[in-house]
Design an enzyme around this catalytic site. Structure first.
Site, PDB file in Angstrom:
ATOM      1  N   ASP A   1      16.038 125.282  62.163  1.00 16.68           N
ATOM      2  CA  ASP A   1      16.351 126.676  61.880  1.00 16.68           C
ATOM      3  C   ASP A   1      15.573 127.608  62.802  1.00 16.68           C
ATOM      4  O   ASP A   1      14.437 127.308  63.179  1.00 16.68           O
ATOM      5  CB  ASP A   1      16.008 126.967  60.407  1.00 16.68           C
TER       6      ASP A   1
ATOM      7  N   ASN B   1      28.064 126.696  57.444  1.00 15.29           N
ATOM      8  CA  ASN B   1      28.036 127.347  58.761  1.00 15.29           C
ATOM      9  C   ASN B   1      29.424 127.697  59.298  1.00 15.29           C
ATOM     10  O   ASN B   1      29.554 128.540  60.177  1.00 15.29           O
ATOM     11  CB  ASN B   1      27.309 126.469  59.798  1.00 15.29           C
TER      12      ASN B   1
HETATM   13  C1  IPE Z   1      20.052 127.131  63.909  1.00 16.32           C
HETATM   14  O1  IPE Z   1      19.394 128.290  63.592  1.00 16.32           O
HETATM   15  C2  IPE Z   1      20.827 126.534  62.774  1.00 16.32           C
HETATM   16  C3  IPE Z   1      22.250 126.211  63.132  1.00 16.32           C
HETATM   17  C4  IPE Z   1      23.247 126.577  62.379  1.00 16.32           C
HETATM   18  C5  IPE Z   1      22.552 125.450  64.337  1.00 16.32           C
HETATM   19  P1  IPE Z   1      20.079 129.625  63.038  1.00 16.32           P
HETATM   20  O2  IPE Z   1      21.313 129.924  63.811  1.00 16.32           O
HETATM   21  O3  IPE Z   1      20.244 129.521  61.566  1.00 16.32           O
HETATM   22  O4  IPE Z   1      18.955 130.689  63.397  1.00 16.32           O
HETATM   23  P2  IPE Z   1      18.472 131.949  62.543  1.00 16.32           P
HETATM   24  O5  IPE Z   1      18.130 131.444  61.167  1.00 16.32           O
HETATM   25  O6  IPE Z   1      19.583 132.942  62.535  1.00 16.32           O
HETATM   26  O7  IPE Z   1      17.258 132.427  63.292  1.00 16.32           O
HETATM   27 MG    MG Z   2      19.088 130.084  59.952  1.00 13.70          MG
END
Ligand code: IPE
Ligand code: MG
Length: 236
Positions: A2, A50
């Site tokens: 993350d 996601n």
């Molecule tokens: C990577 O980080 C996680 C994935 C979905 C690949 P994020 O995209 O959640 O990053 P933040 O939380 O917005 O900083």
């Molecule tokens: Mg994130």
């Protein structure tokens, strides 16, 4: 994994640049895991939730995923790594599924570390899937509901065949598990790193493994019981 988005935003860059930098962390952490002899590494690359992100970000992530699978092909095969995936992989676009299936098939006989990518993965989704499988078997008369125990449920999880989960690492300073390996996490050690994923490289990973080595895993027992077991094992 993350913190990619925040890493980019802090630099005034588009979020996708954070994901790109994050894929360099993936390469480095996977390489380190292999080097220190871990038997399994599972990376939460894309959750079931996601998909609801802006479509450009989802597409960008899918393209990075394809790039990763293509560029790591020889590294994975040359190092005896077995590539595995968990999640609703059928939902991925063809241009990701194809290189994924190719790498999965070509590395299937490797005996080294199992590198699992959690793709379109959700812990609740996994448990629902397992419940459906068990219910179907019971409805067909092949399974007596009274005989459903932990082992029977585990046999229907996507992680079936992987070793028990020892350590979960979450980066970016958030204290949540976000639908990751919910069942498997029951007795796992948790480690929260106050570092954005693109900054999490070999050194940070080794530091976290060193922390893990200091933990006493009691699985509901007392410390005294564990020490007795340890002395008995040493005598045997
Ligand atoms: C990577 O980080 C996680 C994935 C979905 C690949 P994020 O995209 O959640 O990053 P933040 O939380 O917005 O900083
Ligand atoms: Mg994130």
């Amino acid at each position: 994994m993350d913190g990619n988005g925040r890493w980019a935003e802090l630099r005034g860059q588009p979020r996708l640049e954070g994901h790109r930098e994050g894929s360099a962390s993936v390469r480095e952490v996977a390489r380190t895991a292999r080097r220190v002899g871990l038997s399994a590494l599972t990376l939460y690359a894309f959750s079931s939730q996601n998909w609801a992100r802006p479509s450009e970000e989802v597409a960008g992530l899918m393209h990075l995923l394809r790039e990763y699978l293509e560029s790591e092909y020889s590294e994975i095969l040359d190092n005896g790594i077995r590539l595995n995936a968990i999640g609703e992989v059928d939902k991925l676009p063809r241009y990701v599924r194809d290189p994924l299936e190719r790498l999965r098939a070509d590395s299937a006989h490797n005996q080294g570390m199992v590198l699992t990518l959690a793709l379109s993965y959700g812990g609740r989704e996994e448990l629902v899937h397992a419940a459906q499988q068990l219910a179907r078997a019971a409805a067909r008369g092949e399974l007596d509901p009274e005989r459903i125990g932990e082992k029977e449920l585990e046999a229907h999880l996507w992680t079936q065949g992987l070793p028990p989960l020892d350590l979960v690492v979450r980066t970016s300073g958030e204290f949540r598990v976000s639908n990751f390996l919910l069942w498997q996490m029951a007795y796992a050690e948790l480690y929260f790193a106050d570092m954005l994923w693109p900054d999490f490289r070999a050194e940070a990973f080794l530091r976290c493994l060193a922390h893990y080595q200091q933990r006493e895993r009691r699985f509901g027992l007392t410390s005294a019981q564990l020490q007795r077991e340890e002395t008995q094992r040493a005598k045997a």
